[in-house]
Design an enzyme around this catalytic site. Sequence first.
Site, PDB file in Angstrom:
ATOM      1  CG  HIS A  18       3.901   4.502   1.339  1.00 46.45           C
ATOM      2  ND1 HIS A  18       2.325   4.220   1.095  1.00 46.45           N
ATOM      3  CD2 HIS A  18       4.344   3.411   1.347  1.00 46.45           C
ATOM      4  CE1 HIS A  18       2.397   2.827   0.786  1.00 46.45           C
ATOM      5  NE2 HIS A  18       3.547   2.395   1.178  1.00 46.45           N
ATOM      6  CG  HIS A  20       7.633  -0.422   3.180  1.00 45.23           C
ATOM      7  ND1 HIS A  20       6.678  -0.828   4.001  1.00 45.23           N
ATOM      8  CD2 HIS A  20       6.815   0.400   2.172  1.00 45.23           C
ATOM      9  CE1 HIS A  20       5.385  -0.590   3.575  1.00 45.23           C
ATOM     10  NE2 HIS A  20       5.417  -0.014   2.493  1.00 45.23           N
ATOM     11  CG  HIS A 194       0.441  -0.408   3.348  1.00 47.93           C
ATOM     12  ND1 HIS A 194       0.880   0.020   4.055  1.00 47.93           N
ATOM     13  CD2 HIS A 194       1.258  -0.662   2.129  1.00 47.93           C
ATOM     14  CE1 HIS A 194       2.229   0.446   3.812  1.00 47.93           C
ATOM     15  NE2 HIS A 194       2.375  -0.124   2.517  1.00 47.93           N
ATOM     16  CD  GLU A 197       0.308  -2.073  -2.254  1.00 50.94           C
ATOM     17  OE1 GLU A 197       0.036  -2.643  -1.197  1.00 50.94           O
ATOM     18  OE2 GLU A 197       1.125  -1.977  -3.287  1.00 50.94           O
ATOM     19  CG  ASP A 275       5.314   1.044  -1.620  1.00 48.05           C
ATOM     20  OD1 ASP A 275       5.460   0.941  -0.404  1.00 48.05           O
ATOM     21  OD2 ASP A 275       4.580   0.183  -2.496  1.00 48.05           O
ATOM     22  CG  ASP A 276       8.821  -1.328  -1.039  1.00 46.10           C
ATOM     23  OD1 ASP A 276       9.319  -1.593   0.152  1.00 46.10           O
ATOM     24  OD2 ASP A 276       7.715  -1.276  -1.313  1.00 46.10           O
TER      25      ASP A 276
HETATM   26  N1  ADE Z   1       5.596  -3.649   2.266  1.00 43.56           N
HETATM   27  C1  ADE Z   1       6.725  -2.984   1.250  1.00 43.56           C
HETATM   28  N2  ADE Z   1       5.960  -2.505   0.383  1.00 43.56           N
HETATM   29  C2  ADE Z   1       4.725  -2.932   0.748  1.00 43.56           C
HETATM   30  C3  ADE Z   1       3.453  -2.786  -0.216  1.00 43.56           C
HETATM   31  N3  ADE Z   1       3.717  -2.111  -1.301  1.00 43.56           N
HETATM   32  N4  ADE Z   1       2.431  -3.045   0.255  1.00 43.56           N
HETATM   33  C4  ADE Z   1       2.223  -3.830   1.320  1.00 43.56           C
HETATM   34  N5  ADE Z   1       3.264  -4.052   2.093  1.00 43.56           N
HETATM   35  C5  ADE Z   1       4.450  -3.652   1.659  1.00 43.56           C
HETATM   36 ZN    ZN Z   2       3.757   0.250   1.171  1.00 46.11          ZN
END
Ligand code: ADE
Ligand code: ZN
Length: 337
Positions: A18, A20, A194, A197, A275-276
């Site tokens: 996971h 992005h 997703h 969350e 994630d990011d």
């Molecule tokens: N796009 C990038 N990170 C995300 C996240 N945590 N939840 C939903 N969309 C995303």
């Molecule tokens: Zn994500």
Amino acid sequence: MNTQLLHIVQNMPKAELHIHIEGSLEPELIFALAQRNGVPLSYPSVDALRAAYDFHDLQSFLDIYYAGASVLLKEQDFYDMTAAYLAKAKADHVRHTEIFFDPQTHTARGVPIGDVINGIHRACADSDVSATLILCFLRHLSEEDAFATLDAALPYRDKFIGVGLDSSEVGHPPEKFERVFARCRELGLHLVAHAGEEGPPAYIRAALDLLHVERIDHGVRCLEDVDLTRRIASEKMALTVCPLSNIKLRVFDHMREHNLLQLLDAGLVATVNSDDPAYFRGYVNANYVAAFESLPLGLQHAHQLAKNSFAASFLPQAEKDKYLAEVDAYFAAFDVV
Ligand code: ADE
Ligand code: ZN
């Protein structure tokens, strides 16, 4: 804190499921690409941009994340971003990664989808980390837009293995994309979404029942529903958990309150992911370290998480078995800590 355990966790072979790729764009690279492409930025410096990374929920993050991605214009930009992520992943002992990308963020700005996919894919091919791609539909956009994106991506079908669903969750339930996912399923693509969350357990159920996903991204809110938790455990449905993201976006107030240990104790196939990473200040190892420093996780949990990461991947079984054997050999060297 047990430094030996942290060392073990950082050095263990792992998969990341996971991430992005647009979320790996570091402020320094945003500035370099802005200059290369002549794209104006609303922040005067790298430090000023970084200082703006003060999120209070998913949407406040997404607004900055989409603005950051506006500097990506050329195939080489996508290559450079992906190569930088893969170097970080390699340093964190990631053997295999399944990378999300958001084509609509770029095609909406006139970037050809082929430049997006080819740039990311070429960096994966040049890396010695095993890497595959998952095309994500932006759920705040329409079903029609998702179908058009799928059609535009089909000439590059051999360059991605699956599709996902991301962006603003609440108000955009999985059912909005039931027909798109049905089409993707017919095409033999892997399916993830997703769910849970910020959204309620009902969104996780809908992702399972209507989209027929094979993994749930995040999914941490499943514990609010006992029956759903039992079902996810019995179906061995993996959750791609992102601890630092959940703290930065205030899904949990503090890492001490994160439910990763409860998910594992409930018998769920939980995995740890970034994630990011450029926005949440931590690649995958930083996520493991933050969780292990704040929660009563031990050597057995580390071993389980490493195994889960490969078991939940979309690698062919023989490849999974190879990595799982590498994990077991790695852990055989340690006594119980
Ligand atoms: N796009 C990038 N990170 C995300 C996240 N945590 N939840 C939903 N969309 C995303
Ligand atoms: Zn994500």
